[in-house]
Enzyme design. Sequence first.
Site, PDB file in Angstrom:
ATOM      1  N   SER A 171       0.858  -1.188   0.000  1.00  0.00           N
ATOM      2  CA  SER A 171       0.000   0.000   0.000  1.00  0.00           C
ATOM      3  C   SER A 171       0.892   1.235   0.000  1.00  0.00           C
ATOM      4  O   SER A 171       1.715   1.385  -0.901  1.00  0.00           O
ATOM      5  CB  SER A 171      -0.958  -0.029   1.198  1.00  0.00           C
ATOM      6  N   HIS A 197      -2.607  -1.131  -3.465  1.00  0.00           N
ATOM      7  CA  HIS A 197      -3.772  -0.250  -3.323  1.00  0.00           C
ATOM      8  C   HIS A 197      -3.594   0.975  -4.211  1.00  0.00           C
ATOM      9  O   HIS A 197      -2.669   1.759  -4.018  1.00  0.00           O
ATOM     10  CB  HIS A 197      -3.940   0.191  -1.867  1.00  0.00           C
ATOM     11  N   ASP A 293      -4.539  -4.715   5.901  1.00  0.00           N
ATOM     12  CA  ASP A 293      -4.900  -5.576   4.778  1.00  0.00           C
ATOM     13  C   ASP A 293      -3.749  -6.528   4.446  1.00  0.00           C
ATOM     14  O   ASP A 293      -2.609  -6.103   4.283  1.00  0.00           O
ATOM     15  CB  ASP A 293      -5.246  -4.727   3.550  1.00  0.00           C
TER      16      ASP A 293
END
Length: 352
Positions: A171, A197, A293
């Site tokens: 991310s 992401h 995540d």
Amino acid sequence: MAIRVLIVDDSATARTVLKDVLSKDSEIEVIATAPDAYVARDKIVQLKPDVICLDVEMPRMDGISFLKKIMKYFPTPVLMVSSLTQDGAQVTFDALEAGAIDYVAKPHSNIYDGIDEIQKELIQKVKMVASSNLSARIEAAKAKTSTLEYKPKATYSLAQTTNKLIAIGASTGGTVALAELIARFTKDTPGVVVVQHMPSGFTNSFAQRLNSLCEVEVKEAEDGDIIGRGRVLVAPGDLHMVVRRDGGNYRVKLGTGEKISGHRPSVDVLFNSVASHVGSNAIGVLLTGMGSDGAKGMLKMKTSGASTIAQDEKSSIVWGMPKVAYEIGAVDFVEPLSNIDVKIASLLSERK
């Protein structure tokens, strides 16, 4: 103490709207705004902000050139504010490589009408950028210079099936980390699947950028793509990606579905599918990123027999996702970014 923010944008409207939004949060104080790099430079010297929100497109000196000067003379965490377009994507990647921590995409519509769409993200990212590892970001920008050189492109063939598989999640800070890691992969590297992401308008540009710099083939995944040796498939923005077994091949399947762990694509979704369909033939890697995540999915991969690697705190821009994975016992090895490819190669040689 509140996070002290400087907003730099040539649009008076944008400056006003961004200031109004950030000022709603008691943990953030907008200490000044500036219409261009020259005014901003004086504000930085005078006020020493904690975070700079910087527009990409500005008169007199563009945002990228100014960003490089900030990193050289006044190292400060920077959040880029960029347009969600093809050109905007390219410039955003330039900014991330030059030292920006993260970015927020401006609304497609009038900023007054679209600000509600990004208000939560903007506040969240200003707070994250304020607490990020700036020294790791500066080192990553330096490493990019030596690592990202053009490499002769290997010829990818669909016949190059893979029995091993590498699954990577990232991310915040991940675009630069992925570039550094994937640049070290060769045509003999097992098939790689990646969730970073990123908005839907950015992932194809990101994959093309990596493809131009790496020996392996890098592409935005399409539904049904075969995962093969020397090939890296990047999940499209706003779509989940899973791995399925298809005879002697692994293929990716794309779908919408609800956001998982707050994201689509979700690293957890990818890792869960790899655990179920690849098992001990997989290696899971969790790079820098905010949030959690991928942590639970990595634990499932480890339980299924896969080897798991997390980027260490020192080399991570934001040690969020890898930290959570480590804390829940999902990680076999914690490695600096510069050694992850070596660890992967070692694990692959052990499993021959």
